[in-house]
Enzyme design. Structure first.
Site, mmCIF file in Angstrom:
data_model
loop_
_atom_site.group_PDB
_atom_site.id
_atom_site.type_symbol
_atom_site.label_atom_id
_atom_site.label_comp_id
_atom_site.label_asym_id
_atom_site.label_seq_id
_atom_site.Cartn_x
_atom_site.Cartn_y
_atom_site.Cartn_z
ATOM 1 C CB SER A 164 49.599 44.782 44.061
ATOM 2 O OG SER A 164 48.241 45.211 44.087
ATOM 3 C CD GLU A 209 48.339 37.256 52.542
ATOM 4 O OE1 GLU A 209 49.106 36.852 51.642
ATOM 5 O OE2 GLU A 209 47.370 36.594 52.980
ATOM 6 C CG HIS A 225 28.634 22.896 31.696
ATOM 7 N ND1 HIS A 225 28.774 21.766 32.471
ATOM 8 C CD2 HIS A 225 28.638 23.945 32.572
ATOM 9 C CE1 HIS A 225 28.867 22.103 33.742
ATOM 10 N NE2 HIS A 225 28.785 23.423 33.831
ATOM 11 N N GLY A 231 32.136 51.026 41.718
ATOM 12 C CA GLY A 231 32.057 51.041 43.175
ATOM 13 C C GLY A 231 32.092 49.679 43.833
ATOM 14 C CB CYS A 257 43.390 37.039 46.658
ATOM 15 S SG CYS A 257 43.318 37.359 44.883
ATOM 16 C CB ILE A 258 40.445 41.917 46.914
ATOM 17 C CG1 ILE A 258 39.078 42.560 46.706
ATOM 18 C CG2 ILE A 258 41.573 42.905 46.662
ATOM 19 C CD1 ILE A 258 38.757 43.648 47.720
ATOM 20 C CG LEU A 259 39.321 39.698 40.238
ATOM 21 C CD1 LEU A 259 40.373 40.507 39.484
ATOM 22 C CD2 LEU A 259 39.271 38.273 39.691
ATOM 23 C CB CYS A 276 24.955 23.646 34.500
ATOM 24 S SG CYS A 276 25.555 23.969 36.174
ATOM 25 N N GLY A 296 34.638 47.530 43.988
ATOM 26 C CA GLY A 296 35.885 47.301 44.716
ATOM 27 C C GLY A 296 35.780 47.791 46.153
ATOM 28 C CE LYS A 297 36.315 54.350 46.646
ATOM 29 N NZ LYS A 297 35.822 55.751 46.566
#
Length: 254
Positions: free
Chosen positions: A151, A147, A23, A124, A113-115, A27, A126-127
């Site tokens: 967690s 939101e 694939h 760094g 949602c954050i990941l 692709c 995430g920040k």
């Protein structure tokens, strides 16, 4: 491990590594679908509409579910926009992480949602994603907030981010009177998040029916030392000059 090595760009799950390789060879996709709204150096951010690219966003949510125990949304993606952070090279864009937000949030939440994917943690990003969510909120003229409820890990990440932005504010503004309202308008933070962070780090005091914001010299000094130690590392701050984005509400008016 196979997924990270092969980096199937369309996020389509396969039965085997052989099928994934075939694939990938055929692709033509080299980046997420949607609009590239930010590019600086080797970093790009794409805005992907859950309604226009439903299958892709569902697969992204399924991928996130592997790493987020509390993740429940993965089919009803149409009410959400997804902001996908990538690193790009000659082979294309490689997903670092993402956050999603409701198109019409009654409570003005700027993140649902954050990941950050495991290979890119502790770098760094995430920040950077959190910073990007607030950059969009400021562009919209809104006060942002993630939101709730957060967690345990999310609360730690956000508290640390809010603390550092507040310390930057204290280093920048030397007015004798500091108000929550001015901090909120300048940073784009919800006042509740500011007050809870100040309380968590002992930077607010109640005396004679009034609240007083405290500049903690030891915290400011520690933050200056941290900035000096990180001066040689790649910058993960958002450069607003490289953000090419119109808020959805303004697009609808055109």
């Amino acid at each position: 491990k196979q997924w990270y090595q092969r980096r199937v760009r369309g996020l389509k799950y396969m039965k085997s590594g052989v099928i994934a390789s075939r694939h990938t060879a055929k692709c033509p996709a080299r980046c997420p679908p949607g609009d590239e709204i930010y590019r600086k150096d080797s970093i790009s951010v794409f805005e992907v509409d859950g309604r226009k690219n439903k299958t892709y966003c569902q697969n992204l949510c399924l991928l996130a579910k592997l790493f987020l125990d509390h993740k429940t949304l993965y089919y009803d993606v149409e009410p959400f926009l997804f902001y996908i952070l990538t690193e790009y090279d000659r082979k294309g864009c490689h997903i670092v992480g993402y956050f999603s937000k409701e198109k019409n949030s009654f409570l003005s939440y700027n993140v649902s949602c954050i990941l950050v994917l495991p290979p890119y943690m502790k770098k760094g990003y995430g920040k950077m994603l959190i910073d990007f969510s607030y950059a969009l909120s400021r562009k919209e003229g809104k006060l942002g907030s993630p939101e709730k409820p957060l967690s345990d890990l999310g609360l730690v990440s956000y508290r640390n981010y809010w603390k550092e932005r507040l310390l930057e504010y204290f280093l920048t503004y030397n007015d004798p009177e500091i108000t929550i309202k001015h901090m909120s308008q300048t940073l784009g933070f919800n006042p509740y998040d500011i007050v809870s962070t100040l309380q968590a780090y002992g930077m607010i005091k109640y005396h004679k029916s009034n609240h007083y914001v405290l500049k903690r010299p030891e915290m400011l000094s520690a933050y200056k030392r941290k900035l000096a130690a990180q001066a040689s590392l790649p910058s993960r701050s958002i450069d607003m000059a490289h953000l090419k984005w119109t808020p959805p509400a303004q697009r609808d008016q055109k």
